[in-house]
Enzyme design. Structure first.
Site, PDB file in Angstrom:
ATOM      1  N   HIS A   1      78.115  91.640 113.996  1.00  0.00           N
ATOM      2  CA  HIS A   1      77.897  92.692 112.996  1.00  0.00           C
ATOM      3  C   HIS A   1      79.222  93.080 112.319  1.00  0.00           C
ATOM      4  CE1 HIS A   1      75.995  96.478 111.450  1.00  0.00           C
ATOM      5  NE2 HIS A   1      77.240  96.932 111.569  1.00  0.00           N
ATOM      6  N   GLU A   2      80.236  93.353 113.141  1.00  0.00           N
ATOM      7  CA  GLU A   2      81.524  93.779 112.565  1.00  0.00           C
ATOM      8  C   GLU A   2      82.149  92.643 111.758  1.00  0.00           C
ATOM      9  OE1 GLU A   2      81.853  96.786 112.493  1.00  0.00           O
ATOM     10  OE2 GLU A   2      80.667  97.452 114.197  1.00  0.00           O
TER      11      GLU A   2
ATOM     12  N   HIS B   1      80.687  92.498 108.356  1.00  0.00           N
ATOM     13  CA  HIS B   1      81.353  93.407 107.408  1.00  0.00           C
ATOM     14  C   HIS B   1      82.615  92.758 106.839  1.00  0.00           C
ATOM     15  CE1 HIS B   1      78.829  96.859 107.850  1.00  0.00           C
ATOM     16  NE2 HIS B   1      79.122  97.097 109.116  1.00  0.00           N
TER      17      HIS B   1
ATOM     18  N   HIS C   1      75.407  97.257 105.360  1.00  0.00           N
ATOM     19  CA  HIS C   1      74.308  97.488 106.287  1.00  0.00           C
ATOM     20  C   HIS C   1      72.979  97.069 105.669  1.00  0.00           C
ATOM     21  CE1 HIS C   1      76.947 100.397 108.720  1.00  0.00           C
ATOM     22  NE2 HIS C   1      76.905  99.201 109.280  1.00  0.00           N
TER      23      HIS C   1
ATOM     24  N   CYS D   1      67.819  92.555 111.950  1.00  0.00           N
ATOM     25  CA  CYS D   1      68.965  91.854 111.356  1.00  0.00           C
ATOM     26  C   CYS D   1      70.276  92.305 112.004  1.00  0.00           C
ATOM     27  CB  CYS D   1      69.010  92.130 109.854  1.00  0.00           C
ATOM     28  SG  CYS D   1      70.437  91.421 109.016  1.00  0.00           S
TER      29      CYS D   1
ATOM     30  N   CYS E   1      69.172  88.343 108.487  1.00  0.00           N
ATOM     31  CA  CYS E   1      67.925  88.194 107.735  1.00  0.00           C
ATOM     32  C   CYS E   1      68.214  87.315 106.508  1.00  0.00           C
ATOM     33  CB  CYS E   1      67.382  89.560 107.325  1.00  0.00           C
ATOM     34  SG  CYS E   1      68.283  90.320 105.964  1.00  0.00           S
TER      35      CYS E   1
ATOM     36  N   CYS F   1      70.651  88.794 103.909  1.00  0.00           N
ATOM     37  CA  CYS F   1      72.046  88.872 104.357  1.00  0.00           C
ATOM     38  C   CYS F   1      72.663  87.478 104.445  1.00  0.00           C
ATOM     39  CB  CYS F   1      72.128  89.572 105.708  1.00  0.00           C
ATOM     40  SG  CYS F   1      71.824  91.349 105.585  1.00  0.00           S
TER      41      CYS F   1
HETATM   42 ZN   LIG Z   1      78.218  98.343 110.473  1.00  0.00          ZN
HETATM   43 ZN   LIG Z   2      69.870  91.817 106.782  1.00  0.00          ZN
END
Ligand SMILES: [Zn+2]
Ligand SMILES: [Zn+2]
Length: 177
Positions: free
Chosen positions: A131-132, A135, A141, A147, A166, A169
């Site tokens: 996740h990080e 970014h 987000h 996701c 997803c 993304c």
């Molecule tokens: Zn985040």
């Molecule tokens: Zn997504």
């Protein structure tokens, strides 16, 4: 530009390789793993007994400059962190300087008085790390609860996420080199 995970040696031991492998598979790029020392943190808040995540990110930026590291950099630490807007965060990223941190403090069952679970801590650390890094690769987000880029408010929301971006993304991820 490459991706580096710096694993502070005080963080959960024995899960470094599976976490590296999962993050690499989810992001679709090779990820280098550095088995690091005690990373020089700053921003400890004595009353909260937590670190200020923003100041850790500043420290990562300094570390990268000192060591001539241009890659996207994810630091894994065992220390609990907070951010301006949150009492705690699982992780934090600042894409402008390619720096991110994940704290395993609240990813471990033991924090909640539950028996340890090696599979869960691997899954959680890998999802939060991906996740990080998402970014750092320019993603924001996402509203899809499964996701990787969904922002979990709790551990159960983190556990509900899948090991995937997803389709929307995924389209925004830079092409794999
Ligand atoms: Zn985040
Ligand atoms: Zn997504």
């Amino acid at each position: 530009m490459g991706i580096v995970i710096y694993w502070d040696y005080r963080s959960v031991d024995g899960i470094q390789l599976p976490v590296q492998r999962i993050i690499s598979a989810v992001i679709g790029s090779p990820v280098e793993l550095i088995l690091g020392d005690h990373f020089p943190l700053e921003g400890y808040h004595r009353i909260r007994r937590q670190y200020d995540g923003g100041r850790i990110i500043n420290r990562i930026s300094l570390f990268k400059r000192l060591h001539g590291i241009q890659d996207h950099f994810l630091l894994v630490i065992p220390d609990d962190i907070y951010a301006d807007s949150s009492d705690f965060v699982f992780g934090l990223a600042r894409d402008s300087i390619g720096s991110a941190v994940v704290s395993t403090a609240r990813l471990e069952n033991e924090y909640y008085g539950l028996p340890g679970d090696i599979h869960l801590i691997i899954e959680r650390t890998a999802k939060e790390g991906a996740h990080e890094l998402g970014h750092l690769l320019g993603l924001e987000h996402c509203s899809v609860p499964e996701c990787i880029m969904y922002r979990p408010e709790s551990l159960s929301e983190l556990d509900r996420k899948e090991r995937y971006f997803c389709p929307e993304c995924r389209l925004q991820l830079p092409p794999i080199r």
